[in-house]
Design a protein around this motif. Structure first.
Motif, short mmCIF file in Angstrom:
data_model
loop_
_atom_site.label_atom_id
_atom_site.label_comp_id
_atom_site.label_asym_id
_atom_site.label_seq_id
_atom_site.Cartn_x
_atom_site.Cartn_y
_atom_site.Cartn_z
N VAL A 1 0.84 -1.20 0.00
CA VAL A 1 0.00 0.00 0.00
C VAL A 1 0.88 1.26 0.00
O VAL A 1 0.66 2.20 -0.77
CB VAL A 1 -0.96 0.00 1.22
CG1 VAL A 1 -1.62 1.36 1.40
CG2 VAL A 1 -2.01 -1.09 1.05
N ILE A 2 1.89 1.23 0.86
CA ILE A 2 2.84 2.36 0.93
C ILE A 2 3.45 2.60 -0.46
O ILE A 2 3.51 3.73 -0.95
CB ILE A 2 3.97 2.05 1.95
CG1 ILE A 2 3.37 1.75 3.33
CG2 ILE A 2 5.01 3.16 1.99
CD1 ILE A 2 2.73 2.90 4.02
N LYS A 3 3.87 1.50 -1.11
CA LYS A 3 4.54 1.63 -2.40
C LYS A 3 3.58 2.15 -3.47
O LYS A 3 3.95 3.00 -4.29
CB LYS A 3 5.11 0.26 -2.81
CG LYS A 3 5.95 0.37 -4.06
CD LYS A 3 6.74 -0.84 -4.41
CE LYS A 3 7.56 -0.60 -5.67
NZ LYS A 3 6.80 0.03 -6.77
N ALA A 4 2.35 1.67 -3.44
CA ALA A 4 1.36 2.13 -4.44
C ALA A 4 1.12 3.63 -4.33
O ALA A 4 0.98 4.33 -5.34
CB ALA A 4 0.05 1.36 -4.27
N ILE A 5 1.09 4.12 -3.10
CA ILE A 5 0.88 5.57 -2.92
C ILE A 5 2.12 6.32 -3.39
O ILE A 5 2.02 7.32 -4.12
CB ILE A 5 0.57 5.90 -1.44
CG1 ILE A 5 -0.72 5.20 -1.01
CG2 ILE A 5 0.44 7.40 -1.26
CD1 ILE A 5 -0.99 5.28 0.49
N GLN A 6 3.30 5.83 -2.99
CA GLN A 6 4.54 6.49 -3.42
C GLN A 6 4.61 6.59 -4.94
O GLN A 6 4.99 7.62 -5.49
CB GLN A 6 5.75 5.73 -2.88
CG GLN A 6 6.12 6.19 -1.47
CD GLN A 6 7.04 5.21 -0.76
OE1 GLN A 6 7.18 4.04 -1.17
NE2 GLN A 6 7.65 5.65 0.34
N ASP A 7 4.21 5.50 -5.62
CA ASP A 7 4.27 5.49 -7.08
C ASP A 7 3.31 6.49 -7.73
O ASP A 7 3.49 6.87 -8.88
CB ASP A 7 3.96 4.08 -7.62
CG ASP A 7 5.08 3.11 -7.32
OD1 ASP A 7 6.17 3.57 -6.89
OD2 ASP A 7 4.88 1.90 -7.49
N GLU A 8 2.28 6.87 -7.01
CA GLU A 8 1.27 7.77 -7.57
C GLU A 8 1.67 9.24 -7.41
O GLU A 8 1.13 10.12 -8.08
CB GLU A 8 -0.08 7.51 -6.89
CG GLU A 8 -1.27 8.27 -7.41
CD GLU A 8 -1.66 7.90 -8.84
OE1 GLU A 8 -1.40 6.75 -9.25
OE2 GLU A 8 -2.23 8.77 -9.54
N ILE A 9 2.61 9.50 -6.50
CA ILE A 9 3.02 10.89 -6.24
C ILE A 9 3.85 11.42 -7.39
O ILE A 9 4.84 10.80 -7.78
CB ILE A 9 3.85 10.98 -4.95
CG1 ILE A 9 3.03 10.49 -3.77
CG2 ILE A 9 4.29 12.42 -4.69
CD1 ILE A 9 3.79 10.52 -2.47
N GLY A 10 3.46 12.57 -7.92
CA GLY A 10 4.25 13.17 -8.99
C GLY A 10 3.43 14.19 -9.75
O GLY A 10 2.43 14.71 -9.23
#
Lengths: 357, 357
Positions: A42-51
């Motif tokens: 979940v943490i990674k999915a959110i990180q990947d969406e930031i930009g």
């Protein structure tokens, strides 16, 4: 009062959420958050969406998340509505399915937001009495004029109504919508979700805030027949096109795909709950049989209000409700085993002090 | 229609947001998002917030963000209300300040969500005619029975009502709330925010979705007198305790502290808008004088609907509204200079084709 307020503002009686005290030394057991963190996926999915894409609107139809939820519950996307936390889903549901001026029913001891919604939307309500042991008296919910809503497990008691009895309530309210608020359902033995195929008047509401450890992300959802979901969408699309932001969407989708992680954390919460309930019984507490991630307890020798206050003095925050029928109970969120050991130690000391009963 | 729907669902006429087509080859100029990304400081603030704390509820009072907004606008925290996008703030404002059954007024050409809210909440409305040149006729807004709402700059025209005329509307509506929807205000010469000190009936609504490049994050806010803010809080706290998630909160706080970055991106948008308006005029377009991050244009030789369709065929998505008074206009979001050069090239080709007028 202000001359600029509408009659709606003047009739409100706002909900008071549990204290949010910004003190990390405090053991926070007052708002039923999950004691375990969300998984790495979940943490990674959110990180990947930031930009850069944050400059763009999210999907107004939330299709990808609806599909992920549908898959997790083995239903279709058309059975799923998503909102900004289950409280928003509840608010939209009151608007969509309960008629102003027509009396609905819910338990006299229940989630205290229901009376708040009813006042906001001008819906009269009957609060039906619980049985002596705090279980629901299902007959009192039959043939409601305007519809029915109750949490299962109930809040703040934690008591589960067996699914056969849920079905009885549905059978005897087929002309009106029955909303089952299953915020804590993953900590319980059973859920009403499979019944949506049989009862087009059933709406089940769940959340990522409890078993999925994402209270900070604000994603709740409803599961029901396509006609109920369409009604909710009409309200939502008349209120706010984009209720779920890009980051919450990414996190919630990942959470729907992390079942094996959540099965483990949920099992741990249940194990700790059962152990704690037993320990507290041995200290003389009356512990209601909980199927949630909290317990509701009282002690014959100690007022709940002073238990609450003394625990707070001793660095543990629990919740106390001033409503008469339950004013001698405190609600305690299940934390880690270590937190619960600390809780038990402090309770033992408090109980030894001069009784304030 | 479903027998389970309330009369509220039955009277809704939901808003239709601009198309969200998932095709990155398309130049997307249809929902007035910012063409520039949010600054690094916003990205970093969100990244720093991701972690175990996602299991905990966010602040229900949103104090830290309210303080950051107050500081950015040189007002007090008590002057600030925050919501899940400015659409949610608008919805709560209709509930808080407009009375069911009492007629409000807004321009006949304006943000099309206002009629949606009015129908949802049973508020009758008068749509006042604009002047021939699409400017607001302020006198027609004086002495409204139930209150006034309009965007400034107006949508979808982009035309700004000068602040002296905004004040005239306030002066002649002192018993009712006047809502100025300033979603695009940062692209304009002036804002009504300083007037909140003088007019307790003024509510200004802004958003992080446009000038602050955060449409994907869903944070809007209202600025007004403490009594209006208190009214909004009573509605919000009767609807949903936690409307702003932890990540949106962190991003929006950082955005409030990134003024120097946003001044630059806003200046670039304005510069491109002025240049594009001039170029389009030379192609024979009628370009309304915009103070927003979009322009509203029509051409004497080409139907707007076919302009919209031909641009879409050529990989550029703009917005067309079918409402009679503006059906010969298209709305184009200001993109990068390069995007606008591409737009001009394609428009030149389209205009050379056999006229469909």
């Amino acid at each position: 009062m202000s001359k600029y307020w509408s009659s709606i503002v003047n009739r409100t009686d706002p909900y008071v959420p549990g204290e949010q005290i910004n003190d990390s030394s405090l053991i926070k057991l007052n708002t039923n958050e999950n004691t375990y963190p969300p998984p790495e996926s979940v943490i990674k999915a959110i990180q990947d969406e930031i930009g850069e894409s944050l400059k763009l609107y999210p999907s107004p139809t939330v299709d990808e998340l609806r599909e992920a939820i549908a898959k997790a519950y083995d239903v279709r996307k058309e059975n799923i509505f998503v909102g900004n936390g289950s409280d928003e889903v509840l608010a939209f549901s009151f608007m969509a399915f309960f008629e102003p001026g027509v009396t609905i029913r819910f338990p006299a001891i229940t989630y205290s937001f229901y009376t708040v919604y009813a006042k906001l939307f001008n819906i009269p309500y009957e609060e039906v009495r619980l049985n002596q042991d705090f279980t629901l008296n299902t007959h009192s919910l039959f043939h409601s004029e305007g519809g029915v809503i109750f949490p299962n497990p109930n809040a703040p008691t934690g008591i589960l109504l067996p699914i056969e009895q849920v079905e009885e309530v549905l059978l005897h309210n087929q002309e009106k919508v029955v909303i089952i608020d299953e915020a804590y359902s993953d900590f319980a033995k059973e859920s009403a979700v499979p019944l949506i195929q049989k009862y087009p008047n059933l709406l089940v509401i769940q959340t990522t805030s409890k078993s999925r450890s994402l209270a900070g992300l604000r994603v709740g959802y409803a599961i029901g027949s396509p006609e109920l979901i369409e009604g909710l969408n009409k309200i939502k699309n008349s209120f706010n096109s984009y209720t779920i932001d890009r980051l919450a969407m990414a996190g919630a989708i990942a959470a729907m795909n992390a079942d094996s992680y959540y099965k483990k954390t949920t099992a741990k919460v249940i194990e700790t709950r059962e152990w704690l309930s037993e320990e507290l019984s041995q200290l003389g507490f009356h512990v209601l049989p909980s199927q949630a991630n909290f317990i509701f307890i009282s002690h014959p020798n100690k007022k709940a209000k002073s238990l609450y206050a003394q625990l707070k003095e001793n660095g543990i925050l629990v919740r106390h409700f001033s409503k008469a029928a339950i004013e001698n109970f405190i609600r305690i969120t299940i934390g880690t085993k270590q937190d619960m050991i600390t809780l038990l130690e402090r309770l033992k000391i408090i109980l030894k002090e001069k009784s304030t009963w």
